[in-house]
Design an enzyme around this catalytic site. Sequence first.
Site, mmCIF file in Angstrom:
data_model
loop_
_atom_site.group_PDB
_atom_site.id
_atom_site.type_symbol
_atom_site.label_atom_id
_atom_site.label_comp_id
_atom_site.label_asym_id
_atom_site.label_seq_id
_atom_site.Cartn_x
_atom_site.Cartn_y
_atom_site.Cartn_z
ATOM 1 N N LEU A 125 8.085 -8.642 7.135
ATOM 2 C CA LEU A 125 7.014 -8.786 8.128
ATOM 3 C C LEU A 125 6.293 -10.126 7.944
ATOM 4 O O LEU A 125 6.057 -10.853 8.909
ATOM 5 C CB LEU A 125 6.012 -7.628 7.951
ATOM 6 N N THR A 126 5.968 -10.453 6.700
ATOM 7 C CA THR A 126 5.116 -11.615 6.403
ATOM 8 C C THR A 126 5.813 -12.948 6.709
ATOM 9 O O THR A 126 7.015 -13.095 6.491
ATOM 10 C CB THR A 126 4.719 -11.585 4.911
ATOM 11 N N GLU A 127 5.015 -13.896 7.194
ATOM 12 C CA GLU A 127 5.499 -15.277 7.378
ATOM 13 C C GLU A 127 4.517 -16.226 6.695
ATOM 14 O O GLU A 127 3.419 -15.813 6.294
ATOM 15 C CB GLU A 127 5.605 -15.606 8.870
ATOM 16 N N GLY A 131 0.094 -13.323 7.214
ATOM 17 C CA GLY A 131 0.165 -12.269 6.199
ATOM 18 C C GLY A 131 -0.660 -11.091 6.671
ATOM 19 O O GLY A 131 -0.157 -10.185 7.329
ATOM 20 N N PHE A 156 7.757 -14.438 1.251
ATOM 21 C CA PHE A 156 7.309 -13.415 0.288
ATOM 22 C C PHE A 156 8.041 -12.084 0.484
ATOM 23 O O PHE A 156 7.412 -11.020 0.429
ATOM 24 C CB PHE A 156 5.802 -13.136 0.442
ATOM 25 N N ASP A 240 1.815 2.830 6.543
ATOM 26 C CA ASP A 240 1.081 4.064 6.243
ATOM 27 C C ASP A 240 1.823 4.909 5.208
ATOM 28 O O ASP A 240 1.226 5.538 4.348
ATOM 29 C CB ASP A 240 0.932 4.929 7.505
ATOM 30 N N GLU A 366 1.550 -5.232 0.607
ATOM 31 C CA GLU A 366 1.452 -4.108 1.563
ATOM 32 C C GLU A 366 0.012 -3.905 2.050
ATOM 33 O O GLU A 366 -0.457 -2.769 2.222
ATOM 34 C CB GLU A 366 2.051 -2.849 0.942
ATOM 35 N N THR A 368 -3.735 -6.293 1.581
ATOM 36 C CA THR A 368 -4.644 -6.562 0.462
ATOM 37 C C THR A 368 -5.709 -5.462 0.382
ATOM 38 O O THR A 368 -5.865 -4.664 1.320
ATOM 39 C CB THR A 368 -5.355 -7.917 0.661
HETATM 40 C C1 LIG Z 1 5.162 -10.709 -4.855
HETATM 41 C C2 LIG Z 1 4.976 -10.464 -3.398
HETATM 42 C C3 LIG Z 1 5.827 -9.583 -2.722
HETATM 43 C C4 LIG Z 1 5.676 -9.360 -1.352
HETATM 44 N N1 LIG Z 1 6.568 -8.562 -0.694
HETATM 45 C C5 LIG Z 1 6.520 -8.500 0.665
HETATM 46 C C6 LIG Z 1 7.561 -7.830 1.401
HETATM 47 O O1 LIG Z 1 8.493 -7.247 0.820
HETATM 48 N N2 LIG Z 1 7.506 -7.863 2.762
HETATM 49 C C7 LIG Z 1 6.512 -8.475 3.440
HETATM 50 O O2 LIG Z 1 6.535 -8.462 4.663
HETATM 51 N N3 LIG Z 1 5.506 -9.103 2.772
HETATM 52 C C8 LIG Z 1 5.495 -9.143 1.412
HETATM 53 N N4 LIG Z 1 4.498 -9.811 0.720
HETATM 54 C C9 LIG Z 1 3.426 -10.430 1.470
HETATM 55 C C10 LIG Z 1 2.075 -9.733 1.274
HETATM 56 O O3 LIG Z 1 2.069 -8.496 1.932
HETATM 57 C C11 LIG Z 1 0.989 -10.711 1.780
HETATM 58 O O4 LIG Z 1 0.918 -11.765 0.834
HETATM 59 C C12 LIG Z 1 -0.341 -10.028 1.944
HETATM 60 O O5 LIG Z 1 -0.308 -9.118 3.017
HETATM 61 C C13 LIG Z 1 -1.477 -11.035 2.213
HETATM 62 O O6 LIG Z 1 -1.125 -11.995 3.143
HETATM 63 P P1 LIG Z 1 -1.356 -13.554 2.821
HETATM 64 O O7 LIG Z 1 -0.731 -13.818 1.489
HETATM 65 O O8 LIG Z 1 -0.894 -14.338 3.972
HETATM 66 O O9 LIG Z 1 -2.919 -13.691 2.634
HETATM 67 P P2 LIG Z 1 -3.978 -13.947 3.833
HETATM 68 O O10 LIG Z 1 -3.715 -13.014 4.949
HETATM 69 O O11 LIG Z 1 -4.000 -15.392 4.111
HETATM 70 O O12 LIG Z 1 -5.325 -13.524 3.118
HETATM 71 C C14 LIG Z 1 -6.025 -14.369 2.209
HETATM 72 C C15 LIG Z 1 -7.278 -13.640 1.732
HETATM 73 O O13 LIG Z 1 -8.128 -13.369 2.868
HETATM 74 C C16 LIG Z 1 -8.393 -11.975 2.952
HETATM 75 N N5 LIG Z 1 -8.466 -11.582 4.360
HETATM 76 C C17 LIG Z 1 -7.562 -11.823 5.334
HETATM 77 N N6 LIG Z 1 -7.980 -11.324 6.508
HETATM 78 C C18 LIG Z 1 -9.159 -10.717 6.263
HETATM 79 C C19 LIG Z 1 -10.102 -9.994 7.060
HETATM 80 N N7 LIG Z 1 -9.871 -9.743 8.356
HETATM 81 N N8 LIG Z 1 -11.244 -9.537 6.484
HETATM 82 C C20 LIG Z 1 -11.472 -9.742 5.152
HETATM 83 N N9 LIG Z 1 -10.632 -10.423 4.348
HETATM 84 C C21 LIG Z 1 -9.495 -10.899 4.890
HETATM 85 C C22 LIG Z 1 -7.217 -11.302 2.247
HETATM 86 O O14 LIG Z 1 -7.562 -10.012 1.798
HETATM 87 C C23 LIG Z 1 -6.972 -12.277 1.114
HETATM 88 O O15 LIG Z 1 -7.878 -12.032 0.061
HETATM 89 C C24 LIG Z 1 4.622 -10.002 -0.649
HETATM 90 C C25 LIG Z 1 3.745 -10.860 -1.329
HETATM 91 C C26 LIG Z 1 3.923 -11.108 -2.677
HETATM 92 C C27 LIG Z 1 3.001 -12.078 -3.372
#
Ligand SMILES: Cc1cc2nc3c(=O)[nH]c(=O)nc-3n(C[C@H](O)[C@H](O)[C@H](O)COP(=O)(O)OP(=O)(O)OC[C@H]3O[C@@H](n4cnc5c(N)ncnc54)[C@H](O)[C@@H]3O)c2cc1C
Length: 393
Positions: A125-127, A131, A156, A240, A366, A368
């Site tokens: 899902l993530t790009e 995220g 990721f 979910d 999954e 934050t």
């Molecule tokens: C080791 C690892 C494995 C992963 N595996 C997968 C996978 O298998 N499949 C997949 O699709 N993804 C995967 N991910 C991605 C992961 O789900 C995302 O990194 C995560 O959802 C956060 O997205 P981001 O890193 O872009 O952070 P961002 O979305 O940029 O967030 C940065 C910060 O801002 C906060 N924030 C963002 N929006 C809000 C808001 N509206 N209100 C308050 N705070 C906010 C966040 O909580 C965070 O603290 C993985 C990531 C890692 C590091």
Amino acid sequence: MPWDQLSDEQREIRDLVRTLARERIAPRAAAIDESHEFPWDVVELYRENDIFGLFHEEQYGGLGTGTWLALIAIEEISKVCATSGLILAVQELGSLGLKLAGSEEQRQRYLPRLASGEWLCAYALTEAGSGSDSAAMRTTARRDGDEYVLSGSKRFITNASVASLYTVFAKTDPGAAHAGISAFLVEANAPGFEVTRLEPKLGISGSTTGELAFEECRIPAGNLLGAEGEGFRIAMRILDRSRPGVAAQALGIAQGATDYALEYAKTRETMGKPIAEHQLIQAKLADMETECEAGRGLLYTFGRMVDDGVDGPELTKASAMAKLKCGDVAMAVTIEAVQILGGYGYIKEYPVERFMRDAKITQIYEGTQEIQRLVIAREMLKESRAFLLAGVG
Ligand SMILES: Cc1cc2nc3c(=O)[nH]c(=O)nc-3n(C[C@H](O)[C@H](O)[C@H](O)COP(=O)(O)OP(=O)(O)OC[C@H]3O[C@@H](n4cnc5c(N)ncnc54)[C@H](O)[C@@H]3O)c2cc1C
């Protein structure tokens, strides 16, 4: 205690998983962490003992023993090795699209291979630019005759390079936000698909986390999951159900760290007695155990809700609460475990620094912890508790 209500069969399976964890996986955990190599031997162990089958219905080659027991399995394995626990959680994450939205033909084609562990899978899902705000994704999919053509990239992605099947989300209507997203099944050998990078990480070092590139990647049109435009709803329904897998991983890490710190505290002496007899250490141990039990209550409640057929907003909230609580417990408890071991907690000869590094990711992936809080509050705001205001004013 709800876990006393396991049936004899469930208890037997729990004990088998516990034995495998203690006797076969625990001795490998430090080496898996240090080598940063995906533990194929653990996958083989799961295959031999039908552990992947815990996540599937009998009609697709699984054991049909339910969600609660599957979560317990992730917890038991993660008590000794979070990377190995994650292998199970991600196999479920990558299978859920098929379970929730797949056609019977798609399920028959793929689920038996996932239930046996012949194939590993992933959820993409993530790009780089999306995220938490997953609807901002830029990967596209356009229909071309009997095929879809995917263009873009994902970042990721757990199990990148080891998975044979990826559930991929892409925009079939790039002009629309949530409603423009669709879900697809992409086999690893699809033309135009490539894993272009693997990330070195703080923890869960044996798990691969990678970047996927789709360059005019062609897949059969029959690999669309559900209908065009349903992808965002499918992605959220999957989360979910899958987030409690992360909660189970987190709880296992927390309990493993607590168990280790307890045993250490009984043998390490200062001021003429074991540190376990100092009340400040006892207070830490008591808090750690209580927090684990609190997280376990939320997690097991979720598992039993699924097994009882509960769905909808109630399940969404229970899932987010289990993930939020267990992730925070894992981080707080592992930091305290390091503290109880003092200097020995900080060096690699002892496992608690690994537990602490592994714990952090459970607050991030999954969704934050911030996103979990938003989900819980959103569900709360839909509920009415107005009766409390009736007598006011
Ligand atoms: C080791 C690892 C494995 C992963 N595996 C997968 C996978 O298998 N499949 C997949 O699709 N993804 C995967 N991910 C991605 C992961 O789900 C995302 O990194 C995560 O959802 C956060 O997205 P981001 O890193 O872009 O952070 P961002 O979305 O940029 O967030 C940065 C910060 O801002 C906060 N924030 C963002 N929006 C809000 C808001 N509206 N209100 C308050 N705070 C906010 C966040 O909580 C965070 O603290 C993985 C990531 C890692 C590091």
